[in-house]
Each structure stands twice: as C-alpha cells, then as structure tokens.
Design a protein around this motif. Structure first.
Motif, PDB file in Angstrom:
ATOM      1  N   ARG A   1      18.747  73.814  32.184  1.00  0.00           N
ATOM      2  CA  ARG A   1      19.433  74.852  32.743  1.00  0.00           C
ATOM      3  C   ARG A   1      19.186  75.028  34.189  1.00  0.00           C
ATOM      4  NH1 ARG A   1      21.695  77.232  28.183  1.00  0.00           N
ATOM      5  NH2 ARG A   1      20.835  76.610  26.515  1.00  0.00           N
TER       6      ARG A   1
ATOM      7  N   SER B   1      21.183  73.021  36.299  1.00  0.00           N
ATOM      8  CA  SER B   1      22.751  73.083  36.312  1.00  0.00           C
ATOM      9  C   SER B   1      23.126  74.553  36.710  1.00  0.00           C
ATOM     10  CB  SER B   1      23.202  72.792  34.941  1.00  0.00           C
ATOM     11  OG  SER B   1      22.684  73.465  34.076  1.00  0.00           O
TER      12      SER B   1
ATOM     13  N   GLN C   1      22.747  77.415  35.554  1.00  0.00           N
ATOM     14  CA  GLN C   1      22.891  78.376  34.508  1.00  0.00           C
ATOM     15  C   GLN C   1      21.640  79.473  34.666  1.00  0.00           C
ATOM     16  OE1 GLN C   1      23.167  76.943  30.561  1.00  0.00           O
ATOM     17  NE2 GLN C   1      23.901  75.005  31.617  1.00  0.00           N
TER      18      GLN C   1
ATOM     19  N   ARG D   1      29.478  81.258  43.310  1.00  0.00           N
ATOM     20  CA  ARG D   1      30.056  81.007  41.799  1.00  0.00           C
ATOM     21  C   ARG D   1      30.731  79.796  41.772  1.00  0.00           C
ATOM     22  NH1 ARG D   1      29.998  83.685  37.156  1.00  0.00           N
ATOM     23  NH2 ARG D   1      31.979  83.481  35.883  1.00  0.00           N
TER      24      ARG D   1
ATOM     25  N   TYR E   1      30.802  75.919  40.470  1.00  0.00           N
ATOM     26  CA  TYR E   1      31.580  75.338  39.455  1.00  0.00           C
ATOM     27  C   TYR E   1      32.138  73.917  39.985  1.00  0.00           C
ATOM     28  CZ  TYR E   1      31.892  79.080  36.093  1.00  0.00           C
ATOM     29  OH  TYR E   1      31.632  80.264  35.191  1.00  0.00           O
TER      30      TYR E   1
ATOM     31  N   ARG F   1      29.542  71.274  39.346  1.00  0.00           N
ATOM     32  CA  ARG F   1      29.432  71.174  37.807  1.00  0.00           C
ATOM     33  C   ARG F   1      30.453  70.054  37.325  1.00  0.00           C
ATOM     34  NH1 ARG F   1      28.516  76.870  35.684  1.00  0.00           N
ATOM     35  NH2 ARG F   1      26.158  77.243  35.937  1.00  0.00           N
ATOM     36  N   ARG F   2      31.460  69.805  38.095  1.00  0.00           N
ATOM     37  CA  ARG F   2      32.271  68.782  37.654  1.00  0.00           C
ATOM     38  C   ARG F   2      31.682  67.559  38.064  1.00  0.00           C
ATOM     39  NH1 ARG F   2      37.836  71.125  40.101  1.00  0.00           N
ATOM     40  NH2 ARG F   2      37.552  73.444  39.556  1.00  0.00           N
TER      41      ARG F   2
ATOM     42  N   MET G   1      28.662  66.851  37.133  1.00  0.00           N
ATOM     43  CA  MET G   1      27.494  66.903  36.381  1.00  0.00           C
ATOM     44  C   MET G   1      27.952  66.926  34.965  1.00  0.00           C
ATOM     45  SD  MET G   1      24.856  69.752  37.097  1.00  0.00           S
ATOM     46  CE  MET G   1      23.819  69.695  38.521  1.00  0.00           C
ATOM     47  N   GLY G   2      27.542  66.289  34.162  1.00  0.00           N
ATOM     48  CA  GLY G   2      27.950  66.609  32.518  1.00  0.00           C
ATOM     49  C   GLY G   2      26.478  66.814  31.748  1.00  0.00           C
ATOM     50  N   MET G   3      26.763  67.582  30.781  1.00  0.00           N
ATOM     51  CA  MET G   3      25.721  68.192  30.122  1.00  0.00           C
ATOM     52  C   MET G   3      25.894  67.805  28.471  1.00  0.00           C
ATOM     53  SD  MET G   3      23.168  71.133  30.571  1.00  0.00           S
ATOM     54  CE  MET G   3      21.971  71.928  29.307  1.00  0.00           C
TER      55      MET G   3
ATOM     56  N   PRO H   1      38.813  68.703  29.596  1.00  0.00           N
ATOM     57  CA  PRO H   1      38.605  68.857  30.773  1.00  0.00           C
ATOM     58  C   PRO H   1      39.494  68.166  31.692  1.00  0.00           C
ATOM     59  CG  PRO H   1      36.784  67.642  29.780  1.00  0.00           C
ATOM     60  CD  PRO H   1      37.846  68.009  28.737  1.00  0.00           C
TER      61      PRO H   1
ATOM     62  N   GLU I   1      42.405  70.571  32.234  1.00  0.00           N
ATOM     63  CA  GLU I   1      42.143  71.963  32.940  1.00  0.00           C
ATOM     64  C   GLU I   1      41.868  71.594  34.514  1.00  0.00           C
ATOM     65  OE1 GLU I   1      41.668  75.229  32.142  1.00  0.00           O
ATOM     66  OE2 GLU I   1      42.854  74.548  30.321  1.00  0.00           O
ATOM     67  N   HIS I   2      41.088  70.561  34.722  1.00  0.00           N
ATOM     68  CA  HIS I   2      40.829  70.248  36.222  1.00  0.00           C
ATOM     69  C   HIS I   2      41.803  69.224  36.959  1.00  0.00           C
ATOM     70  CE1 HIS I   2      37.302  72.588  36.127  1.00  0.00           C
ATOM     71  NE2 HIS I   2      36.713  71.947  35.022  1.00  0.00           N
TER      72      HIS I   2
ATOM     73  N   ARG J   1      48.566  78.088  32.443  1.00  0.00           N
ATOM     74  CA  ARG J   1      47.485  77.809  31.389  1.00  0.00           C
ATOM     75  C   ARG J   1      47.158  78.996  30.510  1.00  0.00           C
ATOM     76  NH1 ARG J   1      44.380  74.534  35.586  1.00  0.00           N
ATOM     77  NH2 ARG J   1      45.458  72.674  35.633  1.00  0.00           N
TER      78      ARG J   1
ATOM     79  N   THR K   1      28.544  77.868  27.005  1.00  0.00           N
ATOM     80  CA  THR K   1      27.735  77.280  27.927  1.00  0.00           C
ATOM     81  C   THR K   1      28.478  75.665  28.404  1.00  0.00           C
ATOM     82  OG1 THR K   1      25.878  78.126  26.890  1.00  0.00           O
ATOM     83  CG2 THR K   1      25.449  76.554  28.758  1.00  0.00           C
TER      84      THR K   1
ATOM     85  N   GLU L   1      31.119  76.453  30.921  1.00  0.00           N
ATOM     86  CA  GLU L   1      30.559  76.399  32.017  1.00  0.00           C
ATOM     87  C   GLU L   1      30.319  75.106  32.736  1.00  0.00           C
ATOM     88  OE1 GLU L   1      27.315  79.104  32.445  1.00  0.00           O
ATOM     89  OE2 GLU L   1      28.660  81.011  32.151  1.00  0.00           O
ATOM     90  N   MET L   2      29.637  74.274  31.890  1.00  0.00           N
ATOM     91  CA  MET L   2      29.382  73.095  32.361  1.00  0.00           C
ATOM     92  C   MET L   2      30.390  72.219  32.560  1.00  0.00           C
ATOM     93  SD  MET L   2      26.276  73.105  32.801  1.00  0.00           S
ATOM     94  CE  MET L   2      26.197  71.365  33.390  1.00  0.00           C
ATOM     95  N   LEU L   3      31.569  72.314  31.957  1.00  0.00           N
ATOM     96  CA  LEU L   3      32.666  71.628  32.345  1.00  0.00           C
ATOM     97  C   LEU L   3      33.377  72.152  33.470  1.00  0.00           C
ATOM     98  CD1 LEU L   3      34.076  71.030  28.773  1.00  0.00           C
ATOM     99  CD2 LEU L   3      33.085  69.345  30.411  1.00  0.00           C
ATOM    100  N   GLY L   4      33.084  73.211  34.209  1.00  0.00           N
ATOM    101  CA  GLY L   4      33.527  73.857  35.238  1.00  0.00           C
ATOM    102  C   GLY L   4      34.425  74.668  35.034  1.00  0.00           C
ATOM    103  N   ILE L   5      34.631  75.533  33.875  1.00  0.00           N
ATOM    104  CA  ILE L   5      35.498  76.328  33.531  1.00  0.00           C
ATOM    105  C   ILE L   5      35.098  77.684  33.302  1.00  0.00           C
ATOM    106  CG2 ILE L   5      37.282  76.888  31.930  1.00  0.00           C
ATOM    107  CD1 ILE L   5      37.752  73.959  31.603  1.00  0.00           C
TER     108      ILE L   5
END
Lengths: 273, 152, 260
Positions: A55, A58, A60, A80, A84, A87-88, A90-92, A112, A115-116, C38, C129, C132-136
């Motif tokens: 955490r 990443s 958090q 912030r 973000y 984090r793209r 990085m994967g968890m 994902p 969204e991205h 969206r 979480t 958040e980790m996926l960047g959203i």
C-alpha cells in the motif's frame, strides 16, 4: 533512455522507510530494492506489514518518513493526479480478487480499457480476449464473478490487472487458501507473465515453497526490519535462527509458540482468571 | 437489466414526479392559469384588525378581488393600516367605498369585504378607504352584552 | 471527573473530525467537471436503484397515510360541523410536513441503508481500492452518481407521495365518508398556497435529500470493512438520517411557517 540502460535498474527503491500505526511500529528505517524484470517476494510472519508495504508503494497510504522511488518518482510527494497517472503503470492483484461484482468477467477486464483509452469496441474486444487467453479464461468471459471459483476469480482479476500492460504487478497473497492445482496454475502464470510481458512482479506471501520456487529474490521482514535478503537458495542456507524458523516452518523458535503469559504453575495454582 | 428498460423506467419515474408537482400546483393549491394582470394598491385604517393576516382575501359581494399584502401600525393614530393589492380589472371602486373585516366559516378565518358606494369620484392607486368597520372582538361583544344586561 | 471531561472533549473533537472528513469527501465527489459520456449511464443506473425501486414503498405509505389523515381528520372535525375542512387539513399536513418528513425517513431506511451497505461492501471486498489502483477516482465513479441520484430522486418521491396521499384522503373523505366533493377541493385550494405551502415543502424535501444522501454515502465509505462494520454503518445511516431530518424539519418549519 534506452531499454538497455534500464536493464539492471531497480524499478522500486525504498529508503529509510518509517511507518507506525498508532503505537505499533511497522517499519523502522527499512530499505528495499526491487529489481526490474524480476520476481521479488516479500515474506514474513503474519501482521508484519507486508500488505502495508504494497500500500505504501502504491501510494494508498503515506509513510511517516522515508522515500519510495518508483521509476525515479517519490511516491509520497506526488499530487493526486500524478498518483493516478502512475498507478496506470502499476497493477495490483488483491487477495480477494476484487472483481466488480455487478459485471461479467469480460466487462471487468474491459473496464480499465474503456475508462482510460478511447479505443473502439472492436479493438477492446481483441485485447480483452487476448488477456483472458493468457490466463486461460477466454471461455469464461460471460460468467459473473459470483459464478467463478476462487482460483478463477483471481485469474480473472489478473487479466484485468494486465489489461493496460503495466510495468509492474504487485500480488497480495496470491496463493492464500488455494488448492494445489490452483496454486500451481497461479505460479505458472506469474512466472510466464513476468517473462512474456517483461514485467516486474512483487509477490507478498507466506507460502514458502511456492514463492521460493518462482522468486528471483526474497525479502523476509519481521518486527519492522529486514531480517533476510537474497536469493531463495541463499536464504535456505541462512545462519539466522529467525530466518531458519521461517523458511523451515518451525513452530517454536525466535517467534515463540506461547503468547507471553505468567508461569504455568503459578497460573494453575493461583486460581485467578 | 438492460439499459434501455432501465432508462425508460427512470424517465417514467421522473415524469411521474413532475406530473405530481403539476397536480399539486393545480388541483391541490388551485394555482390558476390566468396570469396576474397586475394590481394596484388601496389602504384602509382599522381600529382593530382582529385575526386578519397577510394573504387574507379581499372580496366584493363574496367574489375575491384582491389580497392583503401588508399590515402595519400607524404610530400616530395607533390604528392598524392594511395594505391591499386589488386586481387591476376592478378599478371602479367609489371614493366612499366601505371596508369591513368579516369572518368566514366556523373556523374564523378573517377576510375583508368591500361595499361600493355612490360617490362620483373613484379610488386611485394608493388611495385610503375612509369608512371602515373593525373586526368583531369577542371580549367587546361580551362586554356590551353584560353592559346591556346591567342596564335592564 | 477529569477523565470524563477528557472523554467528552475527545468525542467532540472526533465529531468535528468526522464532519470535516465528510465535508471534504462531498466536495471532492461533486466538484469538478464530470465526463458526461461516462457519468450519465452511471447516474441513470443509480437513479433507477434509488428512485424507481423506492416507488412501491413510497406509494403505499402515501396512500395509507393520506387515508388515515382523512379518516382521523373527519372524526375530529365532524364534532364541530366542519368536516368540509378535511381536504384543507389533509393537503396542508401532507404538503407542509408529512410529505417531506415521512418520505425522507422511508428513503433513509430503504434507499439510504442500501447505499451504505453497497458502498461498505465494495470497500470491504477491496473494489474501491481496485478502482484506485486502476487509476480511477472512486469518489467520482462510485460516490458522485449515488449522491446526485439521491438529490434528485427524493424530491420527486415527495411529490408523488403527496399526490397519492391526497388521492387516498379523497377516496376516504368523499367516496366513503360522504364529504361533498366540491367543498373538499375548493376548501383545499383556497387554503393551500402554491408558493408558501407546496414550494416550501419542495424546498424541505431538497434539504432532506441532501442530508440523507450525504449521510448514507459517507457512512458507507467510512465504514470499517468487516461484516459487523457494515452492519453498524447501515444502522448509523438510518439513525443519523432520521435525527437530521427531524431536526432540520423543525428549523425549516420555524423559518418558513413561524410568524417571526
């Protein structure tokens, strides 16, 4: 920067990490190096803060002191938005998989991407199917998370994690509670993905055999400090009693069997509760 | 649930909500379609306004022609000054119109009743109605009754 | 003694902290330009979950409350010979007070607690979480649509409640108890003012909508991610929302209908 120059770098460097939760000190001036392109495992007794480390990396949670450099950027100092962005890459993978329960497997993996990116649906479909094929779940794409077994849930979550082709994946207890076959599958996947996609993997686990068989480097942490660092072979031959106890799974040793209590005889004869 | 059905039901829901608002406006509170054609102001002095409040009706022969807009105290004469907004359509009140505070129904809601007179001059915007009859106050009535009784 | 004061002081500071946290939480969820393409489908889905699915309980409750009001009102007024005024009593009670307040309480119990449980569960299974980790930003993606859906759905529900209540009251008073149809409506219309009664009721419902939705969503987000934590959070949602609604109702009523 050429890829060759990055080859022997560390993708993540942690220096002087201090983190305490309330009165409990979890990390006391700890340092870690996670080499790029390799599988590094973080192991240790329960509750020593392995998940906390993920955490922290990443972003958090923020450390009390210390630097956490991911690809050169100091995570605690990022805004912030920068966080973000980072984090793209990085994967968890969470212990529970954490799939979105209101969508199918396909939708979860596509999420994902939708969204991205602004990719058209046809391309997204191709990518999703490729990722699902990599984890062996292409046939299960229309199933809902509630219909999947534990192992399948994790594989689906893994497919979602690699949807955006991250540079690094962090696995939080991937082998916990799995049957031997599922464990074998996951181990195989972690290793294959690392190689095929040139990833870096950080695995937090306390399944020694499984982790040791795929990891290139191991860290053993206990009581806020790193008590062992090196390749699995080195640590198996280690002199330190704590490392030995952990690696061999001995019930008693530096980590005691008995929770601290008064003398047994006094307790039984004393008659107090 | 499919997106289309979902959107449809949400749309229906919102329609129901707004339709309810319309029903509340028209049927329950009697909001009228006709636009307010504008009004002019008349004043009247009363010894005692009784339970008259703002928004009380102003009527002529039982027909509502306006509304009480404001009630203040005249500090010199210590009488109540009632400001009324009269519908611009009704602009032919004579200068000797009388205003009385009357009671509607058993629940005692007070309103103003105007009775037109015979004068040639008409009341203009901002004019003061001279001839007024205050509200009937229960205590005064009882007092009068007792007084009369004593005199017998 | 000192220890007790310290405890009070600490919980006071704790309350301030929670208020602050929830304030920041709402601000971060709502402000900033949303990506409409969206955000809209998410919003509509939430509007369905919170609005459309609450319709049954709201309509049924409205009907029964309207009928009871009419019945009770008639019973009391008939002694004074004023049973014609029952329409007036019904409409004013509903539109000014019972509509907004009862709807808000029902909404808190039904939609509010389900929002809290849903968000709390997402938190417990680490879906928040994961986002958040996926960047959203989970505040934009999960929380904002639910907040906005609450703000919009509740006033609409209040108006539907009011209309159904009046209709139920009409059925009882006119069809059953024999109040004259014409005077029922004319008395009602004469005494109910659109701006100061109906619109004030609408304003109340908007204020309540804000309070209930905010509390519901925050309790879910702030919950302890265990099964008993979620249970506690849903209870808190219902209790705090109810208290907030009743307290705000008093303040708003005093401001709107008091003669000061």
């Amino acid at each position: 920067m050429s890829d060759m120059a990055k080859q022997n770098d560390n993708i993540v460097e942690v220096r002087g990490l201090c983190f305490a939760r309330g009165d409990r000190v979890i990390f006391d001036n700890a340092s870690f190096d996670f080499p790029r392109g390799k599988i590094t495992a973080i192991m240790g007794p329960s509750g020593t803060g392995k998940t906390t480390l993920l955490r922290l990396i990443s972003g958090q949670i923020k450390p009390d002191a210390g630097r956490i450099l991911v690809n050169g950027q100091n995570v605690p100092e990022l805004t912030r938005n920068e966080l973000y962005e980072m984090r793209r890459t990085m994967g968890m993978l969470f212990q529970s998989g954490a799939l979105f329960t209101d969508r199918s497997v396909y939708e979860n993996v596509a999420f994902p991407l939708r969204e991205h990116t602004n990719l058209p649906e046809s391309m997204i479909r191709d990518i999703v199917l490729m990722k699902l094929q990599a984890v062996g779940l292409r046939g299960a794409r229309n199933m809902m998370p509630s219909e999947l077994s534990g192992g399948m849930t994790r594989r689906a979550a893994l497919a979602r994690t690699i949807a955006l082709d991250p540079d690094m994946i962090m696995y939080d207890e991937p082998f916990a509670g799995q049957d031997p076959i599922a464990m074998g599958v996951l181990m195989q996947l972690i290793k294959l993905l690392n190689q095929a996609l040139s990833l870096t993997s950080l695995v937090v686990s306390h399944d020694i055999h499984e982790t040791a068989s795929i990891a290139d480097k191991l860290y053993i942490i206990s009581e806020g400090d790193v008590i062992g660092e090196g390749t699995p072979k080195d640590l198996m031959k280690s002199e330190s009693p704590l490392v030995r106890q952990f690696m061999q799974g001995l019930p008693d040793g530096p980590v005691p069997f008995h929770y601290p209590a008064q003398d047994y005889e006094d307790d039984m004869l004393g008659g107090e509760s | 649930m499919r997106m289309k059905t979902l959107e449809l039901s949400v749309g229906l829901f919102m329609l129901m909500g707004f339709a309810s608002l319309a029903v509340l406006a028209l049927q329950v509170s009697g909001l009228s379609w006709a636009p307010e054609k504008g009004s002019y102001t008349l004043y009247a002095n009363f010894e005692n306004i009784g339970g008259l409040t703002e928004r009380s009706k102003v009527t002529v022969a039982g027909v509502t022609v306006g509304r009480v807009v404001n009630i203040t105290l005249n500090k010199e004469t210590f009488s109540g000054v009632v400001e009324m907004a009269i519908n611009a359509d009704y602009d032919n009140f004579t200068a000797d119109t009388t205003a009385a505070i009357l009671t509607a129904g058993l629940l005692g809601e007070k309103y103003i009743g105007l009775i037109s007179g015979a004068d040639e001059e008409l009341l203009e915007d901002g004019a003061m109605i001279e001839d007024t009859q205050s509200a009937l106050v229960l205590e005064d009535l009882i007092g009068q009754f007792l007084f009369n009784k004593v005199n017998e | 003694m000192i220890a007790r004061l310290r405890m009070i002081g600490r919980s006071g500071l704790n309350v301030l902290q929670i208020l602050g946290r929830s304030g920041v939480f709402v601000a971060m969820s709502l402000f900033g330009v949303p990506n409409l393409r969206r955000a809209l489908p998410l919003f509509i889905k939430q509007l369905y979950a919170v609005g459309v699915l609450s319709l049954p309980i709201i309509v049924v409750s409205g009907l029964f409350i309207g009928m009871v009001l009419s019945l009770q009102g008639y019973t009391i007024l008939v002694d004074y010979g004023s049973e014609q005024a029952v329409g007036q009593m019904l409409a004013l009670s509903l539109v000014r007070e019972l509509g907004p307040v009862v709807t808000a309480l029902l909404f808190a119990g039904r939609a509010g607690s389900s929002l809290t449980a849903e968000i709390g569960l997402m938190k417990a299974t680490e879906q928040i979480t994961s986002l958040e980790m996926l960047g959203i930003d989970p505040l934009r993606y999960v929380i904002a649509p639910r907040l906005l859906a609450g703000f919009i759905a509740m006033p609409l529900l209040v108006m539907i409640f009011n209309v159904v209540g009046v209709w139920g009251g009409y059925l009882v008073a006119v069809d059953w108890l024999g109040v004259y149809d014409g005077s029922f409506w004319s008395n009602m219309q004469n005494s109910t003012d659109f701006y100061s009664d109906v619109m004030n009721g609408v304003i109340k419902s908007i204020v309540f909508a804000f309070a209930v939705s905010w509390i519901a969503v925050f309790q879910g987000y702030d919950s302890v991610p265990t099964s008993e934590g979620i249970g506690r959070a849903t209870t808190k949602t219902v209790v705090y929302s109810s208290l907030a609604v009743l307290g705000l109702d008093f303040i708003l009523t005093a401001v709107m209908f008091g003669d000061f």
